[in-house]
Design a protein around this motif. Sequence first.
Motif, PDB file in Angstrom:
ATOM      1  N   ALA A 122      72.995 -15.585  14.576  1.00 47.33           N
ATOM      2  CA  ALA A 122      73.578 -14.993  13.370  1.00 47.33           C
ATOM      3  C   ALA A 122      72.788 -15.382  12.127  1.00 47.33           C
ATOM      4  O   ALA A 122      72.623 -14.567  11.203  1.00 47.33           O
ATOM      5  CB  ALA A 122      75.036 -15.425  13.221  1.00 47.33           C
ATOM      6  N   ALA A 128      82.667 -12.757  17.065  1.00 45.01           N
ATOM      7  CA  ALA A 128      81.985 -12.184  15.897  1.00 45.01           C
ATOM      8  C   ALA A 128      82.036 -10.662  15.955  1.00 45.01           C
ATOM      9  O   ALA A 128      81.678 -10.042  16.950  1.00 45.01           O
ATOM     10  CB  ALA A 128      80.538 -12.657  15.855  1.00 45.01           C
ATOM     11  N   ARG A 153      79.125 -20.514  10.220  1.00 43.72           N
ATOM     12  CA  ARG A 153      77.762 -20.265  10.676  1.00 43.72           C
ATOM     13  C   ARG A 153      76.773 -20.445   9.524  1.00 43.72           C
ATOM     14  O   ARG A 153      75.576 -20.636   9.764  1.00 43.72           O
ATOM     15  CB  ARG A 153      77.667 -18.857  11.262  1.00 43.72           C
ATOM     16  CG  ARG A 153      78.532 -18.658  12.506  1.00 43.72           C
ATOM     17  CD  ARG A 153      78.494 -17.217  12.979  1.00 43.72           C
ATOM     18  NE  ARG A 153      78.983 -16.297  11.964  1.00 43.72           N
ATOM     19  CZ  ARG A 153      78.898 -14.967  12.051  1.00 43.72           C
ATOM     20  NH1 ARG A 153      78.334 -14.409  13.111  1.00 43.72           N
ATOM     21  NH2 ARG A 153      79.366 -14.198  11.082  1.00 43.72           N
ATOM     22  N   SER A 210      70.994 -12.650   9.706  1.00 39.47           N
ATOM     23  CA  SER A 210      71.316 -12.638   8.276  1.00 39.47           C
ATOM     24  C   SER A 210      70.088 -12.879   7.410  1.00 39.47           C
ATOM     25  O   SER A 210      69.886 -12.205   6.400  1.00 39.47           O
ATOM     26  CB  SER A 210      72.386 -13.691   7.975  1.00 39.47           C
ATOM     27  OG  SER A 210      73.595 -13.387   8.648  1.00 39.47           O
ATOM     28  N   GLU A 243      80.368 -10.242  11.252  1.00 37.61           N
ATOM     29  CA  GLU A 243      79.226 -10.240  12.168  1.00 37.61           C
ATOM     30  C   GLU A 243      78.003 -10.816  11.460  1.00 37.61           C
ATOM     31  O   GLU A 243      77.433 -11.797  11.889  1.00 37.61           O
ATOM     32  CB  GLU A 243      78.949  -8.833  12.677  1.00 37.61           C
ATOM     33  CG  GLU A 243      77.877  -8.795  13.739  1.00 37.61           C
ATOM     34  CD  GLU A 243      77.821  -7.476  14.470  1.00 37.61           C
ATOM     35  OE1 GLU A 243      76.975  -7.358  15.366  1.00 37.61           O
ATOM     36  OE2 GLU A 243      78.615  -6.563  14.150  1.00 37.61           O
TER      37      GLU A 243
END
Length: 647
Positions: free
Chosen positions: A438, A137, A196, A442, A157
């Motif tokens: 992740a 990532a 993801r 996010s 990322e």
Amino acid sequence: MSHPSRSIALFGTDEEVPPPRVLQAGKLSAELEAGNLRYVRWQGEEVLRAVSFIVRDKDWGTYNPEISDLKVSEGADSFTVTLRAVAGDAEQRLSYEARIEGTADGTLTFHGKGRTDSGFLTNRTGFVILHPIEGIAGAPVTIEHTGGEIDETTFPEIIDPVQPMMDLRALTHTTPGDLTVRTLMEGDTYEMEDQRNWTDASYKTYVRPLALPWPYRIEPGEEIDQTITVTVNGAGRENAVGGAVSLRAGAALGPVPPLGLGLRPEDARTAREAVASLRALNPAYLVLHHDPRAGHDRTSLEAMLEVARALGADPWLEAVIAATDDAGAAEEISALGKTAHDLGDPFGTVLVSPAPDLKCTLPGSVWPDAPEAAALYDATRRAFPGVRIGGGMFSYFTELNRKRPPVQHLDFVSFTTSPMVHAGDDRSVVETREAHPAIIKSVTQIAAGKPWAVGPSAIGIRDNPYGAAAKDNPDNIRQAMNWNDPRQRGLLGAAWALGYFVDFANGGAASVALGGCTGPFGAVSAASDFPRPWFEEHGGVYPVYHVLRGLARLQDAEMHALDLPASGALAGFAARQGAATEYWIANMGATQVEVVVAEAPALRVAILDVGCFAAAAASPDHMDGLSDHQGAFTLDAFAIARMRTGD
């Protein structure tokens, strides 16, 4: 009391899963599983997570192929696999043949050729390549497009809501061990999505762009002919082999957040019958699902509220709004608010979602008609004055990432996840923890300073945003998109739940809801129309019950990280209450793990594993039975340990 088989205790099913076959050519290795490749490695370092020739139906479900004529030949410097397979159902079938070759110079090829006599309706048929995320990532990657153009970019990322890379012919990246990996894709145009989004621990490069019509039909006589060539260069480095895992409480992370459970009207009766066990579990809140399209009404709300009151749990209303226009939605919410008022205004938290948002809108597709989000939330605030208003998605983080709510109109943001949207095997389910950091990064960005909550989440999927419905599972097997997944009743389900709570609690979730009371996502066994091997005769509580009970009792204790990697053998955390420290850890794999608590050689320990499975099912307070222990101890497959020191 009779004891279940080891497989039932671990996985909730006696379904046999053949072990993967390890293919080796010098430093190159890969695991052959169900005719596809997993864990392509060079000198032990993972370079690709999977290379698979897959066949999917019109609802994105992946067929399990019937494999025949499988032949494997291996030498010191090469291996070759050939096979034939058929995928499909009673309505359609597609046959294909595959050839896999690996050589010690670091070259791996996988060729697939398929055809259908009947015609075949599919959303995807062909190759899928999975790239691992740890150490990848944010790292550079070179793209070769179908026209020969070269682009230098990076793997995402922050989780990309759409396709970060398109029009692909080849990708070249460098692993954390300084290996150069080139993946060449021939036979069609490929693109990438950030898996993801669904908590998969991978980036997925797949055949056929989503901008093309789907589902699409493969006509009789039409041939699918594709080849993947992977080339690995570099010396690589040996991976260290660890011994015992040493635990030490690290930085304080804040209070242990409240634990909730889900509840649907369909499970209200059995939940009411299991009140004694559920009251001892002591969830902080219940998320009551209400969908007028499914016939839910005042009576079903009353039935769920009765359960919440009996448990002393705060009832949260999770309301689907059927109207697709602003005026109709406002009227529907107003009527729901009046119903709640007539019931005594029981809801301190209300979440709302338009019905169209329960289905996925793929990138490039036209969004269906739905109420404007800000107007929907404002109408909810008018209908439910003084309550917390939550919004986001009742489905998965994917949909939240693609349709982000106006957070200024909300008190908190919410979403759910499932670890088996794309794959249903045990290792894929467990590996989804690698994607949680992740997701957390996010969603924190999406929430823009507002609190966020996750759940109710379980291994099985509550709904299928990508097709007509979640899969029924009358044969009690592992498969993607299961509604009633067997592992909910096994030790793997308990380990997964502990890891899930730890990940999102560590990441800053204001609250975490897991599974349900009874039913397919439940913690307590109850009569149902789906298989429950062993529990059908003996009843009791599932292993996950003990984890949930332990987590609920630690609410507001000071949570400390154990600094365990998401891809590691263990998941867990420590919680401090006065002078005492309590540890909860889970073995996240099928092999034994030796554990030692570095800062506390003398402990009191309770274990939940295969050996005590039957006793724990009959004893909701099983994990209260702490015994004195000194030094290291061994955790069996997917076992749970509770440890205390300092009392």
